[in-house]
Design an enzyme around this catalytic site. Structure first.
Site, PDB file in Angstrom:
ATOM      1  N   LYS A 100      -1.321   7.831 -10.120  1.00  0.00           N
ATOM      2  CA  LYS A 100      -0.234   8.256 -11.011  1.00  0.00           C
ATOM      3  C   LYS A 100      -0.538   9.505 -11.868  1.00  0.00           C
ATOM      4  CE  LYS A 100       2.863   4.342 -11.038  1.00  0.00           C
ATOM      5  NZ  LYS A 100       2.367   3.092 -10.451  1.00  0.00           N
ATOM      6  N   ASP A 127      -7.417  -2.295 -11.039  1.00  0.00           N
ATOM      7  CA  ASP A 127      -6.367  -1.371 -10.623  1.00  0.00           C
ATOM      8  C   ASP A 127      -5.846  -0.701 -11.894  1.00  0.00           C
ATOM      9  OD1 ASP A 127      -3.988  -0.126 -10.016  1.00  0.00           O
ATOM     10  OD2 ASP A 127      -3.278  -1.680  -8.651  1.00  0.00           O
ATOM     11  N   PHE A 180       0.949  -5.874  -9.290  1.00  0.00           N
ATOM     12  CA  PHE A 180       1.528  -4.889  -8.375  1.00  0.00           C
ATOM     13  C   PHE A 180       0.423  -3.952  -7.925  1.00  0.00           C
ATOM     14  CE2 PHE A 180       3.455  -0.866  -7.179  1.00  0.00           C
ATOM     15  CZ  PHE A 180       4.382  -1.306  -6.244  1.00  0.00           C
TER      16      PHE A 180
END
Ligand SMILES: *Cc1c(COP(=O)(O)O)cnc(C)c1O
Length: 400
Positions: free
Chosen positions: A252, A223, A138
């Site tokens: 995040k 990532d 993702f």
């Protein structure tokens, strides 16, 4: 205003991109979230691995308050001290030498994908732009990042996507090696797949990918949007393995809940960007970088990583005990405080029941319960959560 009234108002004005749970958030403190009715929830979702320091950490709050009354925004046309200090801090604690700031994980990955294309176009001309990513990965929700994401579901209805991506099974070095052709300029991987079901890279895999990249002069992107910033018990997840990428993306948890993204790169990779190559109006603005500086300071200096390791071991052990007692529960996997419990049934009804009983979790990949509590979580809070979960599982057994 009660829950139902807010939900009705939202239904009339908010775009329908989320299936939301029926609670209306009002305030947070540490590992706890309150709704507008005054109900209190143990928050083991933590804004999906954003609130690593818990809700409203006093040092993050103070940094935001102080900066908000000094300078909120100027422009990247000018030099920004907080941004410079944050880049220095990120580089000091990682392989990185240059940092580009943006506002989200998808944007950080967009920056990384633009950088590897630019780098390759300068080194190799225009025909070498393909990026290998993993199945079940993702990388975000923009057109570029859904193109990179190795899940057909996120692309459905949005085709044609951006060309130049190739997907291979995660953890399989043979498959990765077989996918390397002269068109490939980079590999992008999550060291631990989050949305894909909490899949940890097998031992030696990341190192073998690094060697493959060196051999074929491909850049390696990690990532770390979900698993960076202390989540796995080290500041960055790649630090568990004897390996470093050329580029790492963060977002995040980086600013304690304020919106930020960062692409950290080696100087050799980052040098492909020149003035005008890329940019972001808000990227690295004084306010969010103040929050990020405070967040990193707490993460690094206040024993948060140590607590993450200790509580991660404890939560894993408690989940394994629980799993052993219920036939529909299987493997517990993850690292530090990103843990998944594999189920043989759909997870959604259990998530819903946990919420009804005062605990926030979610389910990824359909059948994996995800636990990403704040890294400041205590043993007592974990015990409380396990009591709730035990009751949820027992009720599921009875209702069958
Ligand atoms: C959440 C996430 C993203 C996307 O981040 P946004 O801030 O929602 O754009 C990208 N990669 C990974 C691994 C993520 O977990």
């Amino acid at each position: 205003m009660n829950t139902q009234a807010w939900i009705e108002r939202g239904d009339n004005c908010i775009a329908t991109t989320y299936g939301r749970f029926p609670i209306v958030a009002s305030k947070g403190d540490g590992c706890w979230l309150w709704d507008v009715e005054g109900n209190k929830y143990l928050d083991f979702l933590a804004g999906v691995a954003v609130n690593n320091l818990g809700h409203c950490h006093p040092k993050v709050v103070a940094a935001l308050q102080q900066q908000a009354q000094t300078l909120i925004h100027c422009s990247n046309y000018y030099h920004i001290p907080n941004q410079i200090e944050l880049a220095e801090t990120l580089c000091r604690h990682s392989f990185g030498e240059r940092v580009f700031f943006c506002n989200s994980g998808a944007e950080a990955n967009e920056a990384a994908m633009k950088l590897v294309r630019k780098h390759s176009s300068e080194k190799n001309g225009n025909n070498r732009f393909t990026v290998i990513t993993a199945l079940a990965s993702f990388h975000g929700r923009t057109i570029g990042t859904i193109s990179a994401t190795g899940q057909d579901a996120v692309r459905k209805g949005f085709t044609p996507v951006v060309p130049g991506f190739r997907y291979v099974p995660f953890g399989d070095i043979e498959a990765m090696s077989a996918a390397v052709t002269p068109e490939v300029c980079a590999v992008m991987l999550e060291p631990v797949q989050g949305e894909g079901g909490i899949n940890v890279a097998p031992p030696g895999y990341l190192k073998a990918v690094r060697e493959l990249c060196d051999q074929h002069k491909m850049l390696l992107i990690f990532d770390e949007v979900q698993v960076g910033c202390g989540r796995t018990g080290k500041l960055f997840a790649y630090q568990h393995d004897d390996v470093a990428p050329d580029i790492m993306t963060l977002a995040k948890a980086l600013a304690g809940g304020a919106p930020i993204g960062a692409m950290v790169a080696t100087h050799a990779a980052a040098a492909a960007f020149t003035p005008g190559s890329h940019g972001s109006t808000f990227g690295g603005n004084p306010l969010v970088t103040a929050a990020a500086l405070a967040t990193l300071d707490v993460l690094i200096n206040d024993g948060v990583l140590e607590n993450c390791v200790e509580m991660g071991n404890y939560l894993r052990q408690r989940l394994e005990e629980l799993s052993a007692r219920y036939s529909f529960c299987g493997e517990v996997r993850g690292r530090g405080l990103i843990l998944g419990l594999q189920l043989s049934i759909e997870g959604a009804p259990l998530v819903k029941e946990a919420l009804r009983r005062g605990m926030l979790i979610n389910c990824t990949a359909g059948t994996v319960l995800r636990f990403v509590p704040p890294l400041i979580v205590t043993k007592a809070e974990i015990d409380h959560g396990m009591e709730i979960l035990d009751a949820v599982f027992a009720q599921h057994n009875e209702s069958r």
